[in-house]
Design a protein around this motif. Structure first.
Motif, PDB file in Angstrom:
ATOM      1  N   LYS A  36      -2.353   1.492  -1.809  1.00  0.00           N
ATOM      2  CA  LYS A  36      -2.925   0.998  -0.555  1.00  0.00           C
ATOM      3  C   LYS A  36      -3.677  -0.294  -0.859  1.00  0.00           C
ATOM      4  CE  LYS A  36      -3.215   2.769   3.138  1.00  0.00           C
ATOM      5  NZ  LYS A  36      -3.614   4.046   3.758  1.00  0.00           N
ATOM      6  N   GLN A  37      -3.579  -1.270   0.025  1.00  0.00           N
ATOM      7  CA  GLN A  37      -4.112  -2.601  -0.245  1.00  0.00           C
ATOM      8  C   GLN A  37      -5.541  -2.807   0.280  1.00  0.00           C
ATOM      9  OE1 GLN A  37      -2.537  -5.028  -2.156  1.00  0.00           O
ATOM     10  NE2 GLN A  37      -1.308  -3.208  -2.594  1.00  0.00           N
ATOM     11  N   HIS A  38      -6.213  -1.753   0.666  1.00  0.00           N
ATOM     12  CA  HIS A  38      -7.565  -1.886   1.212  1.00  0.00           C
ATOM     13  C   HIS A  38      -8.594  -1.822   0.091  1.00  0.00           C
ATOM     14  CE1 HIS A  38      -5.812  -1.550   5.141  1.00  0.00           C
ATOM     15  NE2 HIS A  38      -5.303  -0.356   4.868  1.00  0.00           N
ATOM     16  N   TYR A  39      -9.436  -2.851   0.023  1.00  0.00           N
ATOM     17  CA  TYR A  39     -10.430  -2.925  -1.047  1.00  0.00           C
ATOM     18  C   TYR A  39     -11.376  -1.727  -1.001  1.00  0.00           C
ATOM     19  CZ  TYR A  39     -13.868  -4.916  -4.235  1.00  0.00           C
ATOM     20  OH  TYR A  39     -14.711  -5.117  -5.303  1.00  0.00           O
ATOM     21  N   GLY A  40     -11.871  -1.388   0.195  1.00  0.00           N
ATOM     22  CA  GLY A  40     -12.850  -0.314   0.304  1.00  0.00           C
ATOM     23  C   GLY A  40     -12.320   1.013  -0.210  1.00  0.00           C
ATOM     24  N   GLN A  41     -11.077   1.340   0.116  1.00  0.00           N
ATOM     25  CA  GLN A  41     -10.487   2.593  -0.366  1.00  0.00           C
ATOM     26  C   GLN A  41     -10.450   2.618  -1.889  1.00  0.00           C
ATOM     27  OE1 GLN A  41      -6.718   3.807   1.363  1.00  0.00           O
ATOM     28  NE2 GLN A  41      -6.159   4.972  -0.459  1.00  0.00           N
ATOM     29  N   ARG A  42     -10.004   1.528  -2.482  1.00  0.00           N
ATOM     30  CA  ARG A  42      -9.942   1.466  -3.942  1.00  0.00           C
ATOM     31  C   ARG A  42     -11.339   1.568  -4.557  1.00  0.00           C
ATOM     32  NH1 ARG A  42      -5.594  -3.334  -5.332  1.00  0.00           N
ATOM     33  NH2 ARG A  42      -3.733  -2.320  -4.462  1.00  0.00           N
ATOM     34  N   TYR A  43     -12.300   0.934  -3.899  1.00  0.00           N
ATOM     35  CA  TYR A  43     -13.676   0.959  -4.388  1.00  0.00           C
ATOM     36  C   TYR A  43     -14.235   2.386  -4.401  1.00  0.00           C
ATOM     37  CZ  TYR A  43     -18.725  -0.074  -4.430  1.00  0.00           C
ATOM     38  OH  TYR A  43     -20.057  -0.108  -4.729  1.00  0.00           O
ATOM     39  N   VAL A  44     -14.082   3.085  -3.280  1.00  0.00           N
ATOM     40  CA  VAL A  44     -14.619   4.454  -3.186  1.00  0.00           C
ATOM     41  C   VAL A  44     -13.935   5.365  -4.198  1.00  0.00           C
ATOM     42  CG1 VAL A  44     -14.803   6.476  -1.687  1.00  0.00           C
ATOM     43  CG2 VAL A  44     -15.326   4.193  -0.772  1.00  0.00           C
TER      44      VAL A  44
END
Length: 533
Positions: free
Chosen positions: A243-251
């Motif tokens: 998934k290309q969403h920064y927030g998802q990867r961060y969490v």
């Protein structure tokens, strides 16, 4: 330690130190010179010219010319007539942030105020003199006129201030610190009240609290993962990298750090892939409930919204937002609408919705723990006493449920709710301060829901006797909470326990390791990670 304002782009880290670590503030010499130059230019430029708000009335009354002898009285009239706020006084942390935002705007040197104005504002900030600014009054369009008028009222030595924990007459506190009331020289009244500083100040504090709540939610979610001995692939790098969403990867990365050495989470290949499964009906869940399995997907948008809100609030804080703009460099005065609060209003609505979503996730995780039919490992309401006789966390759940419901109702956007006023001169307004105050309420609500959840979590840890098996960072959080509220099985006044946890969560700034990514980080990501690193 002094933080210098006016020397460039003020950062989140600087403001956090002033607001929460009690740094004093100093003024940059070049910024003070800009203020002097702006004042001198405006003094000469106004000769034989018609300038809004100096020798005209205000708003729809701008068609009335004001005589030379009445021009200073006009500014006093503006301040006193608009000091009309009602409701509760703002918490001093919001008022301090408001004053910082107003000071920042004036230091840009586009307001034409006498240097005495910024020096007196500085003294109020450094001496913790908090003007009585009331919650009701701003429509957020010609700025926060009413709230900022109450600030201006105190600067001219009138009204009330909170100092040393007590409300006192302003003139008394100013005399105590050897301060003289502000003298109106030209347009100080209009320059003080015509801007977005109230919504921006409250918005700044909201962002800092939202960051804190997100960190706590990641910790609480990781607790649940360990308690239920979840499979670890739902927060794995492999799954979330697609998934290309920064927030998802961060969490997901934060969860991996917290659970890096977990002895409780399970590997899917060890249990389901590396041997033949022969059962027709599996006793273990193959996939957890969404409130456990989808944490990166749910909190990821919250993270991204906080980052976006941070960008908007910091840009507004570092902007000039009154009217007209006094441009000494170009030797001109420009009229427009930089006081309009749409940016902050929309950002606060987004943050409010995201924080409500965080609260909803927290409430659902809590419900999972309290419902023995769902979790199948804990007694009803995580009751460590005698079932039937004792009630455990049953009463506390009502607080979490009702508070989450209130936040859901409050999440209607103020940005979409303009009401024309001011003889229709202000025919479309932002309601930015209302949006910021409602967001602050949702944040406070979410702290309450989080406190119920955290207390339930540590009770569950004790029932399952897992304290010694928690990962080190989670064990540290468990130990802190248990120092506040020891394990309990008998019923006692729950309010006292919960309130201790609320205060701890509000003030305890969690520290995580920074998360490196190859893709560009959101605005001021370094500041965000510095806060949690």
């Amino acid at each position: 330690m002094a933080t210098v304002l006016g020397s460039g782009h003020t950062t989140l880290a600087q403001l956090r130190r002033i607001l929460f670590q009690h740094d004093t503030v100093a003024l940059d010499d070049q910024a003070l010179q800009r203020v002097r130059d702006s004042y001198r230019f405006l003094t000469s430029f106004t000769q034989d010219k018609l300038i809004y708000g100096i020798n005209t009335g205000f708003g729809p009354m701008a068609q009335y010319r004001i005589s030379d002898e009445d021009q200073l009285q006009l500014q006093y009239n503006l301040i006193r007539s608009h000091a009309s706020g009602l409701g509760k006084p703002l918490d001093p942390i919001y008022t301090k942030a408001l004053m910082l935002a107003r000071l920042s705007s004036l230091l840009k040197g586009y307001s034409g105020v006498h240097p005495e104005t910024v020096e007196l504002l500085l003294a109020f900030i450094n001496n913790d003199i908090s003007p009585a600014v009331y919650e009701h009054g701003s429509v957020g369009a010609s700025g926060d006129l009413v709230q900022l008028a109450h600030l201006a009222l105190c600067l001219i030595g009138e009204g009330r201030v909170k100092h040393d924990g007590e409300w006192k007459p302003t003139e008394l506190v100013m005399a105590q610190h050897g301060l003289q009331p502000l003298t109106i020289h030209l347009r100080e009244g209009l320059a003080l009240i015509n801007g977005t500083s109230c919504m921006t100040g409250i918005g700044l504090v909201n962002v800092l609290h939202a960051q804190n709540l997100l960190n706590w939610s990641i910790v609480a979610s990781s607790f649940v993962v360990e308690l239920v001995r979840s499979y670890d692939d739902h927060y794995s790098e492999e799954l979330n990298a697609v998934k290309q969403h920064y927030g998802q990867r961060y969490v997901a990365a934060k969860m991996r750090q917290l659970l890096r050495v977990s002895r409780l989470t399970r590997k899917r290949d060890e249990h389901l892939y590396d041997h033949k499964v022969t059962e027709t009906v599996l006793t273990d869940k193959v996939q957890e409930y969404y409130s456990i399995r989808c944490v990166p997907q749910i909190l990821g948008p919250v993270y991204d919204t906080i980052s976006e809100t941070l960008k908007v609030v910091m840009n507004e804080f570092n902007s000039v937002n009154d009217n007209p703009i006094i441009d000494a460099q170009r030797q001109n005065v420009f009229h427009g609408g930089n006081f309009h609060g749409d940016y902050v209003s929309l950002a606060m609505d987004k943050l409010k919705i995201a924080t409500t979503r965080l609260s909803m996730l927290t409430e659902r995780q809590l419900n999972f723990l309290l419902n023995d039919k769902l979790n199948q490992i804990l007694p009803p309401f995580v009751n460590l006493g005698t079932l039937g006789l004792n009630l455990g966390m049953q009463g506390a759940q009502f607080v979490a449920t009702s508070t989450t419901a209130e936040s859901q109702t409050l999440s209607f956007p103020m940005y979409a709710h303009s009401i024309p006023n001011n003889n229709d001169n202000q025919d479309i307004v932002s309601m930015g301060t209302n949006a910021a105050l409602l967001t602050a309420k949702v944040i406070e609500n979410t702290y309450h829901v989080m406190a119920v959840h955290l207390l339930t979590l540590v009770q569950a840890v004790d029932y399952l006797q897992l304290a010694d098996q928690l990962t080190p960072p989670l064990r540290a959080v468990y130990t802190e909470l248990r120092a506040l509220v020891p394990t309990f099985s008998a019923d006692d006044i729950m309010h006292e326990k919960l309130n201790l946890v609320v205060q701890h969560v509000r003030t305890r700034q969690l520290r995580f390791e920074a998360v490196p990514f190859n893709q560009p980080a959101p605005y001021e990501e370094a500041e965000f990670d510095k806060h949690v690193a």
